[in-house]
Motif scaffolding. Structure first.
Motif, PDB file in Angstrom:
ATOM      1  N   VAL A 166     -11.309  68.686  -0.859  1.00  0.00           N
ATOM      2  CA  VAL A 166     -11.636  70.111  -0.980  1.00  0.00           C
ATOM      3  C   VAL A 166     -13.153  70.316  -1.010  1.00  0.00           C
ATOM      4  O   VAL A 166     -13.685  71.218  -0.364  1.00  0.00           O
ATOM      5  CB  VAL A 166     -10.966  70.718  -2.232  1.00  0.00           C
ATOM      6  N   ALA A 167     -13.866  69.447  -1.750  1.00  0.00           N
ATOM      7  CA  ALA A 167     -15.319  69.596  -1.861  1.00  0.00           C
ATOM      8  C   ALA A 167     -15.986  69.511  -0.495  1.00  0.00           C
ATOM      9  O   ALA A 167     -16.981  70.188  -0.235  1.00  0.00           O
ATOM     10  CB  ALA A 167     -15.889  68.531  -2.802  1.00  0.00           C
ATOM     11  N   ASP A 168     -15.430  68.683   0.388  1.00  0.00           N
ATOM     12  CA  ASP A 168     -16.001  68.553   1.728  1.00  0.00           C
ATOM     13  C   ASP A 168     -15.368  69.517   2.733  1.00  0.00           C
ATOM     14  O   ASP A 168     -15.675  69.457   3.924  1.00  0.00           O
ATOM     15  CB  ASP A 168     -15.850  67.108   2.227  1.00  0.00           C
ATOM     16  N   GLY A 169     -14.448  70.356   2.263  1.00  0.00           N
ATOM     17  CA  GLY A 169     -13.860  71.369   3.145  1.00  0.00           C
ATOM     18  C   GLY A 169     -12.800  70.835   4.090  1.00  0.00           C
ATOM     19  O   GLY A 169     -12.488  71.477   5.100  1.00  0.00           O
ATOM     20  N   ILE A 170     -12.231  69.666   3.748  1.00  0.00           N
ATOM     21  CA  ILE A 170     -11.307  69.004   4.679  1.00  0.00           C
ATOM     22  C   ILE A 170      -9.869  69.435   4.405  1.00  0.00           C
ATOM     23  O   ILE A 170      -9.373  69.259   3.294  1.00  0.00           O
ATOM     24  CB  ILE A 170     -11.420  67.467   4.537  1.00  0.00           C
ATOM     25  N   PRO A 171      -9.192  69.991   5.422  1.00  0.00           N
ATOM     26  CA  PRO A 171      -7.801  70.402   5.211  1.00  0.00           C
ATOM     27  C   PRO A 171      -6.875  69.191   5.101  1.00  0.00           C
ATOM     28  O   PRO A 171      -7.062  68.190   5.785  1.00  0.00           O
ATOM     29  CB  PRO A 171      -7.479  71.226   6.456  1.00  0.00           C
ATOM     30  N   THR A 183     -12.127  79.003   3.452  1.00  0.00           N
ATOM     31  CA  THR A 183     -13.382  78.249   3.394  1.00  0.00           C
ATOM     32  C   THR A 183     -13.975  78.090   4.788  1.00  0.00           C
ATOM     33  O   THR A 183     -15.104  77.652   4.929  1.00  0.00           O
ATOM     34  CB  THR A 183     -13.202  76.855   2.774  1.00  0.00           C
ATOM     35  N   GLN A 184     -13.183  78.371   5.820  1.00  0.00           N
ATOM     36  CA  GLN A 184     -13.715  78.392   7.188  1.00  0.00           C
ATOM     37  C   GLN A 184     -13.089  79.553   7.929  1.00  0.00           C
ATOM     38  O   GLN A 184     -11.868  79.619   8.101  1.00  0.00           O
ATOM     39  CB  GLN A 184     -13.417  77.077   7.920  1.00  0.00           C
ATOM     40  N   VAL A 236      -9.574  77.620   7.970  1.00  0.00           N
ATOM     41  CA  VAL A 236      -9.179  76.783   6.833  1.00  0.00           C
ATOM     42  C   VAL A 236      -9.130  77.648   5.569  1.00  0.00           C
ATOM     43  O   VAL A 236     -10.040  78.443   5.329  1.00  0.00           O
ATOM     44  CB  VAL A 236     -10.174  75.616   6.635  1.00  0.00           C
ATOM     45  N   ASP A 264      -7.375  77.994   1.224  1.00  0.00           N
ATOM     46  CA  ASP A 264      -6.944  77.313  -0.001  1.00  0.00           C
ATOM     47  C   ASP A 264      -5.474  77.637  -0.278  1.00  0.00           C
ATOM     48  O   ASP A 264      -5.081  78.800  -0.255  1.00  0.00           O
ATOM     49  CB  ASP A 264      -7.828  77.817  -1.148  1.00  0.00           C
ATOM     50  N   ASN A 310      -5.132  72.178  -2.479  1.00  0.00           N
ATOM     51  CA  ASN A 310      -5.370  71.699  -1.113  1.00  0.00           C
ATOM     52  C   ASN A 310      -6.006  72.785  -0.255  1.00  0.00           C
ATOM     53  O   ASN A 310      -5.798  73.973  -0.498  1.00  0.00           O
ATOM     54  CB  ASN A 310      -4.046  71.341  -0.420  1.00  0.00           C
ATOM     55  N   GLN A 339      -5.237  73.988   7.236  1.00  0.00           N
ATOM     56  CA  GLN A 339      -5.800  74.533   8.469  1.00  0.00           C
ATOM     57  C   GLN A 339      -4.711  75.260   9.240  1.00  0.00           C
ATOM     58  O   GLN A 339      -3.558  74.828   9.243  1.00  0.00           O
ATOM     59  CB  GLN A 339      -6.356  73.391   9.322  1.00  0.00           C
TER      60      GLN A 339
END
Lengths: 98, 130
Positions: free
Chosen positions: B71-76, B100-101, B113, B115, B120, B123
């Protein structure tokens, strides 16, 4: 503060600044996606993260934590030092202005 | 051998069931008590006999640090396919979903992307034109 010139000397770091200029406030994931898709830069996430760190040390990128998320923002203010040191030519040219 | 299940690690099965059905629009497929938790799956109403998504408890001690790092790196954690990413983003935002995106056009594919409120990022992606 790190060296602005060194930070700008790398094409991947310049691409990161280009992408942040287009949309400010991006996650690492979005920046990695953009580098791959638009610049053909297949650097690892760790490598991109290190590039962002160099940009942050030079003051060109600011990170913002919002809850559990982390966003990257463009800060062009360190570039002012460049034009203050070497004046930009005016439109009329260096000798044309009154 | 066939793939019939995939899973997402959630911090609370009740909350997850609400989000994945009431907000995302999936439907509950299976709910079987299993000790302290449940075997809980949802499917897409567009493919009721398709792949089931298991809403799996994230109780293992390694699960949460893993999820937090993503989550911190924005990865789904995973990705779902929608017909229109812009329309789906607008629909989910109206329901209070945090993105977040924002929709991002990458050649023929558009992604966004958000939440899932259960720890989690997910995407959504448009299917490239056939």
């Amino acid at each position: 503060m790190g060296d602005v010139f060194r930070a700008l000397a790398d094409p991947t770091r310049r691409a990161l600044l280009d992408e942040l200029q287009e949309r400010d406030g991006q996650t690492l994931f979005e920046l990695c996606t953009r580098l791959i898709q638009r610049h053909g830069v297949g650097s690892s996430r760790q490598a991109v993260s290190q590039h962002l760190e160099v940009l942050e040390q030079a003051g060109l990128v600011r990170t913002r934590r919002e809850g559990r998320y982390k966003f990257h923002h463009l800060d062009t203010s360190p570039l002012r030092a460049i034009v203050e040191r070497w004046r930009l030519d005016t439109e009329e040219g260096p000798c044309g202005s009154p | 051998m066939r793939i019939t299940l995939t899973s997402v690690l959630v911090d609370d099965q009740d909350k997850a069931l609400r989000f994945y059905t009431e907000v995302l629009g999936f439907v509950k497929r299976t709910e079987v008590p299993l000790g302290e938790h449940r075997w809980l799956t949802v499917v897409s109403p567009e493919a009721p006999d398709g792949v089931e998504l298991v809403l799996e408890p994230d109780g293992h001690p390694a699960a949460r640090p893993f999820k937090e790092a993503l989550v911190a790196d924005g990865i789904p954690y995973t990705s779902f396919t929608v017909a229109d990413v812009h329309a789906e983003t607008a629909r989910l935002k109206a329901l209070g979903v945090r993105f977040t995106q924002e929709p991002l056009e990458m050649g023929p594919v558009i992604t966004a992307v958000f939440d899932d409120t259960c720890g989690n990022l997910l995407q959504i992606a448009s299917a490239p034109a056939a």
